[in-house]
Design a protein around this motif. Sequence first.
Motif, PDB file in Angstrom:
ATOM      1  N   ARG A  39     -14.231 -21.449  18.588  1.00  0.00           N
ATOM      2  CA  ARG A  39     -13.789 -20.952  17.281  1.00  0.00           C
ATOM      3  C   ARG A  39     -13.217 -19.564  17.489  1.00  0.00           C
ATOM      4  O   ARG A  39     -13.795 -18.729  18.185  1.00  0.00           O
ATOM      5  CB  ARG A  39     -14.943 -20.886  16.283  1.00  0.00           C
ATOM      6  CG  ARG A  39     -14.481 -20.465  14.887  1.00  0.00           C
ATOM      7  CD  ARG A  39     -15.595 -20.479  13.862  1.00  0.00           C
ATOM      8  NE  ARG A  39     -16.778 -19.758  14.269  1.00  0.00           N
ATOM      9  CZ  ARG A  39     -16.959 -18.442  14.122  1.00  0.00           C
ATOM     10  NH1 ARG A  39     -16.027 -17.702  13.607  1.00  0.00           N
ATOM     11  NH2 ARG A  39     -18.082 -17.885  14.518  1.00  0.00           N
ATOM     12  N   CYS A  40     -12.086 -19.324  16.860  1.00  0.00           N
ATOM     13  CA  CYS A  40     -11.425 -18.032  16.933  1.00  0.00           C
ATOM     14  C   CYS A  40     -12.022 -17.112  15.880  1.00  0.00           C
ATOM     15  O   CYS A  40     -12.083 -17.460  14.697  1.00  0.00           O
ATOM     16  CB  CYS A  40      -9.920 -18.190  16.713  1.00  0.00           C
ATOM     17  SG  CYS A  40      -9.039 -16.613  16.743  1.00  0.00           S
ATOM     18  N   CYS A  46      -7.181 -18.864  21.554  1.00  0.00           N
ATOM     19  CA  CYS A  46      -6.949 -19.865  20.516  1.00  0.00           C
ATOM     20  C   CYS A  46      -5.480 -20.292  20.525  1.00  0.00           C
ATOM     21  O   CYS A  46      -4.643 -19.605  21.121  1.00  0.00           O
ATOM     22  CB  CYS A  46      -7.384 -19.345  19.149  1.00  0.00           C
ATOM     23  SG  CYS A  46      -6.145 -18.451  18.201  1.00  0.00           S
ATOM     24  N   THR A  55     -12.519 -15.294  20.922  1.00  0.00           N
ATOM     25  CA  THR A  55     -13.041 -16.624  20.625  1.00  0.00           C
ATOM     26  C   THR A  55     -14.478 -16.734  21.103  1.00  0.00           C
ATOM     27  O   THR A  55     -14.940 -15.959  21.944  1.00  0.00           O
ATOM     28  CB  THR A  55     -12.200 -17.730  21.292  1.00  0.00           C
ATOM     29  OG1 THR A  55     -12.239 -17.551  22.701  1.00  0.00           O
ATOM     30  CG2 THR A  55     -10.766 -17.709  20.796  1.00  0.00           C
TER      31      THR A  55
END
Length: 75
Positions: free
Chosen positions: A7-8, A30, A37
Amino acid sequence: MPRYDFRCRSCGATFELSRPMAQANDPAACPQGHQDTVKLLSTVAVTGAAAGGAAGGAPRQAPGGGGCCGGGCCG
């Protein structure tokens, strides 16, 4: 090759990368190009004899004669 979810922190995008286990903790950019991230934890489903089912996929029958409780009182 294992897939890892990231997940950024900059844009909130969630994305997957396939990479060797030796590179599992390497940084990942990302798709938008951000470098901040974090790798997400994944869940794994386990099935088969180790999870309580019989090797053939059918549930095990309790010893004692069957019935709903395995005690032989109802069937």
